[in-house]
Design a protein around this motif. Structure first.
Motif, PDB file in Angstrom:
ATOM      1  N   GLY A 159       0.828  -1.212   0.000  1.00 25.12           N
ATOM      2  CA  GLY A 159       0.000   0.000   0.000  1.00 25.12           C
ATOM      3  C   GLY A 159       0.856   1.254   0.000  1.00 25.12           C
ATOM      4  O   GLY A 159       0.557   2.223  -0.704  1.00 25.12           O
ATOM      5  N   GLN A 163       0.874   3.912  -3.042  1.00 27.26           N
ATOM      6  CA  GLN A 163       0.616   5.345  -2.864  1.00 27.26           C
ATOM      7  C   GLN A 163       1.729   6.190  -3.478  1.00 27.26           C
ATOM      8  O   GLN A 163       1.469   7.222  -4.092  1.00 27.26           O
ATOM      9  N   CYS A 200       1.356   6.077  -7.154  1.00 28.98           N
ATOM     10  CA  CYS A 200       0.185   6.873  -7.517  1.00 28.98           C
ATOM     11  C   CYS A 200       0.542   8.360  -7.578  1.00 28.98           C
ATOM     12  O   CYS A 200       0.169   9.060  -8.515  1.00 28.98           O
ATOM     13  N   SER A 218     -12.515 -11.274  -1.895  1.00 29.92           N
ATOM     14  CA  SER A 218     -12.529  -9.915  -2.447  1.00 29.92           C
ATOM     15  C   SER A 218     -12.924  -9.982  -3.912  1.00 29.92           C
ATOM     16  O   SER A 218     -12.274 -10.650  -4.713  1.00 29.92           O
ATOM     17  N   MET A 242      -9.244  -7.297  -5.026  1.00 28.96           N
ATOM     18  CA  MET A 242      -8.773  -5.988  -4.556  1.00 28.96           C
ATOM     19  C   MET A 242      -8.188  -6.107  -3.150  1.00 28.96           C
ATOM     20  O   MET A 242      -8.572  -6.988  -2.383  1.00 28.96           O
ATOM     21  N   PHE A 266      -6.122  -1.166   1.622  1.00 24.02           N
ATOM     22  CA  PHE A 266      -6.034   0.130   0.940  1.00 24.02           C
ATOM     23  C   PHE A 266      -6.838   0.097  -0.348  1.00 24.02           C
ATOM     24  O   PHE A 266      -7.179  -0.970  -0.850  1.00 24.02           O
ATOM     25  N   LYS A 267      -7.159   1.290  -0.849  1.00 22.16           N
ATOM     26  CA  LYS A 267      -7.897   1.400  -2.110  1.00 22.16           C
ATOM     27  C   LYS A 267      -6.948   1.002  -3.236  1.00 22.16           C
ATOM     28  O   LYS A 267      -5.904   1.612  -3.412  1.00 22.16           O
ATOM     29  N   GLY A 268      -7.303   0.005  -4.003  1.00 27.35           N
ATOM     30  CA  GLY A 268      -6.408  -0.560  -5.001  1.00 27.35           C
ATOM     31  C   GLY A 268      -6.487   0.041  -6.377  1.00 27.35           C
ATOM     32  O   GLY A 268      -6.094  -0.597  -7.357  1.00 27.35           O
ATOM     33  N   SER A 269      -6.980   1.264  -6.495  1.00 28.88           N
ATOM     34  CA  SER A 269      -6.992   1.898  -7.813  1.00 28.88           C
ATOM     35  C   SER A 269      -6.626   3.363  -7.668  1.00 28.88           C
ATOM     36  O   SER A 269      -6.924   3.998  -6.668  1.00 28.88           O
ATOM     37  N   CYS A 270      -5.959   3.853  -8.686  1.00 32.38           N
ATOM     38  CA  CYS A 270      -5.516   5.248  -8.703  1.00 32.38           C
ATOM     39  C   CYS A 270      -5.674   5.738 -10.136  1.00 32.38           C
ATOM     40  O   CYS A 270      -5.142   5.137 -11.063  1.00 32.38           O
TER      41      CYS A 270
END
Length: 182
Positions: free
Chosen positions: A57, A61, A64, A135, A139, A143-147
């Motif tokens: 994660g 980040q 990202c 999932s 995913m 953490f949010k898995g898209s950016c």
């Protein structure tokens, strides 16, 4: 049902970590630091099932931040006609979770040169979430898995602002040169 399975597995892991911490504490000689050391063991063992997602994660980040901007020369892009030029996905090596960079390129319909480009990033979950298989789409759990690029291009506002026309790749007019033409 998925939530119940996750709660059960989390509770089971917590019970195992408490049990291991107590065993380690019993092995240690009785000192004023024994309880503190047992607490440190508990804190160290608790996140182990998702440690790859925690580190992944942080890596995600950082990637990202580095890759989520739109590349466009506004002056050169004004009034252009562009098409979406498919680019192959790129797997980022050396990360703790699988991360895929999906480049997007909008090229000038006449010259084929890039006009607008940006990247999207997608991360998959770590071994724990893949093993449980709960999932949707694999995913990450932590953490949010898209950016996505800042304004999720092609937004109609930037295309309108720069008077850019978006056409399909099949609509591109190519000029065929004849060998006899000079």
């Amino acid at each position: 049902m998925t939530g119940l399975l996750l709660l059960f597995v989390t509770g089971l892991w917590m019970a195992i970590v408490i049990w291991l911490s107590k065993i380690i504490m019993k092995i240690l000689p009785e000192t004023k630091w024994r309880s503190l050391f047992g607490l440190l063991v508990f804190v160290a063992l608790l996140p182990l099932p998702v440690i790859d997602e925690i580190v992944g994660g942080w890596q995600f980040q950082q990637l990202c931040k580095e890759n989520s901007t739109i590349q466009v020369d506004r002056e050169k892009a004004k009034g252009r006609t562009v098409y979406f030029a498919h680019q192959p996905d790129i797997e980022i090596k050396g990360s703790w979770v699988r991360i895929i960079l999906q480049p997007a390129l909008f090229a000038d319909a006449t010259t084929g040169k890039p006009v607008i480009s940006f990247n999207d990033l997608i991360a998959e979950g770590g071994w724990f979430i893949r093993t449980l298989g709960i999932s949707e789409g694999g995913m990450p759990l932590t953490f949010k898995g898209s950016c996505h690029a800042e304004s999720k291009l092609p937004s109609k506002s930037i295309l309108k602002e720069l008077d850019i026309t978006l056409i399909r790749g099949s609509e591109i007019k190519t000029e065929k040169k004849n060998d006899n033409d000079k």
